[in-house]
Design a protein around this motif. Structure first.
Motif, PDB file in Angstrom:
ATOM      1  N   GLN A   1       0.810  -1.217   0.000  1.00 42.07           N
ATOM      2  CA  GLN A   1       0.000   0.000   0.000  1.00 42.07           C
ATOM      3  C   GLN A   1       0.848   1.275   0.000  1.00 42.07           C
ATOM      4  N   ALA A   2       2.162   1.153   0.096  1.00 39.29           N
ATOM      5  CA  ALA A   2       3.012   2.347   0.141  1.00 39.29           C
ATOM      6  C   ALA A   2       3.057   3.031  -1.217  1.00 39.29           C
ATOM      7  N   THR A   3       2.992   4.357  -1.208  1.00 37.31           N
ATOM      8  CA  THR A   3       3.122   5.137  -2.437  1.00 37.31           C
ATOM      9  C   THR A   3       4.607   5.364  -2.702  1.00 37.31           C
ATOM     10  N   ARG A   4       5.100   4.866  -3.839  1.00 36.06           N
ATOM     11  CA  ARG A   4       6.535   4.996  -4.103  1.00 36.06           C
ATOM     12  C   ARG A   4       6.790   5.237  -5.591  1.00 36.06           C
ATOM     13  N   VAL A   5       7.896   5.883  -5.871  1.00 37.14           N
ATOM     14  CA  VAL A   5       8.354   6.147  -7.231  1.00 37.14           C
ATOM     15  C   VAL A   5       9.848   5.890  -7.264  1.00 37.14           C
ATOM     16  N   GLU A   6      10.336   5.240  -8.329  1.00 40.95           N
ATOM     17  CA  GLU A   6      11.769   5.006  -8.484  1.00 40.95           C
ATOM     18  C   GLU A   6      12.236   5.569  -9.814  1.00 40.95           C
ATOM     19  N   ALA A   7      13.464   6.074  -9.842  1.00 38.85           N
ATOM     20  CA  ALA A   7      14.047   6.611 -11.064  1.00 38.85           C
ATOM     21  C   ALA A   7      15.562   6.534 -10.967  1.00 38.85           C
ATOM     22  N   ALA A   8      16.229   6.556 -12.113  1.00 40.50           N
ATOM     23  CA  ALA A   8      17.685   6.431 -12.156  1.00 40.50           C
ATOM     24  C   ALA A   8      18.394   7.764 -11.955  1.00 40.50           C
ATOM     25  N   THR A   9      17.707   8.880 -12.198  1.00 35.85           N
ATOM     26  CA  THR A   9      18.309  10.199 -12.027  1.00 35.85           C
ATOM     27  C   THR A   9      17.325  11.104 -11.314  1.00 35.85           C
ATOM     28  N   LEU A  10      17.849  12.180 -10.750  1.00 38.60           N
ATOM     29  CA  LEU A  10      16.987  13.149 -10.082  1.00 38.60           C
ATOM     30  C   LEU A  10      16.048  13.832 -11.075  1.00 38.60           C
ATOM     31  N   GLU A  11      16.555  14.090 -12.280  1.00 37.01           N
ATOM     32  CA  GLU A  11      15.701  14.744 -13.281  1.00 37.01           C
ATOM     33  C   GLU A  11      14.509  13.863 -13.636  1.00 37.01           C
ATOM     34  N   GLU A  12      14.770  12.574 -13.834  1.00 38.26           N
ATOM     35  CA  GLU A  12      13.681  11.653 -14.154  1.00 38.26           C
ATOM     36  C   GLU A  12      12.730  11.516 -12.972  1.00 38.26           C
ATOM     37  N   LEU A  13      13.292  11.473 -11.783  1.00 39.67           N
ATOM     38  CA  LEU A  13      12.459  11.375 -10.592  1.00 39.67           C
ATOM     39  C   LEU A  13      11.538  12.584 -10.481  1.00 39.67           C
ATOM     40  N   ALA A  14      12.084  13.767 -10.724  1.00 42.62           N
ATOM     41  CA  ALA A  14      11.283  14.983 -10.628  1.00 42.62           C
ATOM     42  C   ALA A  14      10.084  14.940 -11.563  1.00 42.62           C
TER      43      ALA A  14
ATOM     44  N   ARG B   1      24.368   9.139 -10.460  1.00 45.00           N
ATOM     45  CA  ARG B   1      25.049   7.927 -10.039  1.00 45.00           C
ATOM     46  C   ARG B   1      24.178   6.945  -9.271  1.00 45.00           C
ATOM     47  N   SER B   2      23.164   7.406  -8.576  1.00 42.95           N
ATOM     48  CA  SER B   2      22.417   6.527  -7.682  1.00 42.95           C
ATOM     49  C   SER B   2      20.961   6.432  -8.093  1.00 42.95           C
ATOM     50  N   THR B   3      20.398   5.256  -7.937  1.00 43.30           N
ATOM     51  CA  THR B   3      18.960   5.125  -8.101  1.00 43.30           C
ATOM     52  C   THR B   3      18.290   5.817  -6.929  1.00 43.30           C
TER      53      THR B   3
END
Length: 341
Positions: free
Chosen positions: A297-310, A327-329
């Motif tokens: 039930q946790a709301t989560r998002v993953e991305a390889a870069t901060l730009e993609e995450l944003a 450099r970090s996921t």
């Protein structure tokens, strides 16, 4: 369950099942009365009632020992308060003991003990008024299965929780925006006990404009879910950063141990735009996150870069910029508007 203890022997009095192997692989430390007093003074800005604090601290161990004698089982809070350092678990923040089964386990055990003691529990019953006269309180008026009934008693203990499930009272006492907060617990804690007591002439006390408010998953239901329990909370923020809907940090995530900050950061989240925030972690710390981050039930998002995450963060309208990193996921778990316990 915070309690004074000077060493392993004090803990073994509460947890007789504590094994020699657990003791050998764990640094339990100590939690003195002085440390307990100091924590109470510090986190309350010295506003706590000194007589109540004296009872809380001075009788903490004997109270847990009494509960253990009644059959309540305690265990080391490994999953919440300990980390393995150089092959040994090390406790931190002075919080070492928890009830087996958590809050649900405690309630289940208390119900069993009540039944064994011949104490009747009446369900579908709502107390609405204290029975009083010039000589004191003599019982309650209650609606039992839809029928108004007087229940006489030699004494009445109002253990009715707070008023967190009443949006109007939250706004009246806690301030603007609190009607938008989610409720961590039951929808039935609407302040009836407070109303009855005040109507009967009780003197109000305490911090009416403050409350225990934690970060809670934004997509959690409006009230507590018995199946999920406290799994909607998100308390590993010291391992990352929290940013609001504008991409800005608004608290010092590492200001203190999580024990001493989690119950006040819910208010800070509620003060942010759209009453929400994101917690951001990199892959180096995901193994340290509490189990509540791994529930379905946790709301989560993953991305390889901060730009993609944003680009993937729902509700984020940045007005600043994040430092670039390739450099970090990155993992993000969203907190709620806030939750009132």
């Amino acid at each position: 369950m915070r309690t004074v203890y000077e060493g392993v022997d004090d803990l073994r009095a509460l947890m007789p099942d504590l094994s020699d192997r657990e003791i050998a692989t764990t640094d339990f430390g100590t939690y003195s009365a002085e440390a307990f007093y100091g924590d109470m003074a510090r986190v309350t800005d010295y506003r706590a009632d000194p007589e109540l604090v004296d009872v809380l601290v001075g009788r903490s161990h004997e109270t847990l020992a009494w509960m253990a004698g009644k059959g309540v089982r305690f265990a080391p809070a490994y999953g919440r308060q300990a980390f393995k350092v150089d092959g040994r678990f090390r406790f931190w923040g002075g919080l070492t003991v928890e009830v087996v089964g958590g809050g649900a386990g405690l309630v289940e055990r208390e119900h069993k003990l009540a039944a064994e003691a011949g104490i009747a529990i009446r369900y579908n019953s709502r107390a609405v008024e204290l029975l009083t006269d010039d000589s004191g309180v003599h019982g309650v008026t209650a609606v039992v299965d839809g029928v108004t009934t007087e229940i006489r008693a030699g004494a009445v203990v109002l253990a009715t929780g707070g008023f967190q499930a009443d949006a109007e009272w939250r706004t009246r006492y806690l301030g603007p925006g609190w009607d938008l907060a989610k409720v961590r617990g039951t929808r039935f804690n609407t302040g009836e006990g407070h109303r009855m007591a005040l109507t009967a002439g009780a003197s109000p006390a305490g911090h009416w404009s403050g409350c225990h408010a934690v970060g809670w998953d934004r997509n959690a239901p409006e009230y507590g879910d018995l199946a999920v329990g406290d799994g909607f909370q998100k308390h590993s923020y010291p391992f990352g950063i929290m940013v609001n809907a504008e991409g800005r940090r608004f608290v010092d995530e590492g200001a203190d141990f999580r024990n001493y900050t989690y119950a006040k950061y819910g208010r800070r989240i509620l003060e942010q735009p759209h009453q929400m925030a994101w917690q951001v972690f990199d892959q180096q710390v995901t193994h340290l996150l509490r189990d509540e981050y791994r529930i379905k039930q946790a709301t989560r998002v993953e991305a390889a870069t901060l730009e993609e995450l944003a680009r993937r963060l729902d509700g984020w309208t940045p007005r600043g910029s994040w430092r670039r990193s390739q450099r970090s996921t990155r993992r993000c778990v969203r907190t709620s508007r806030s939750t009132r316990r």
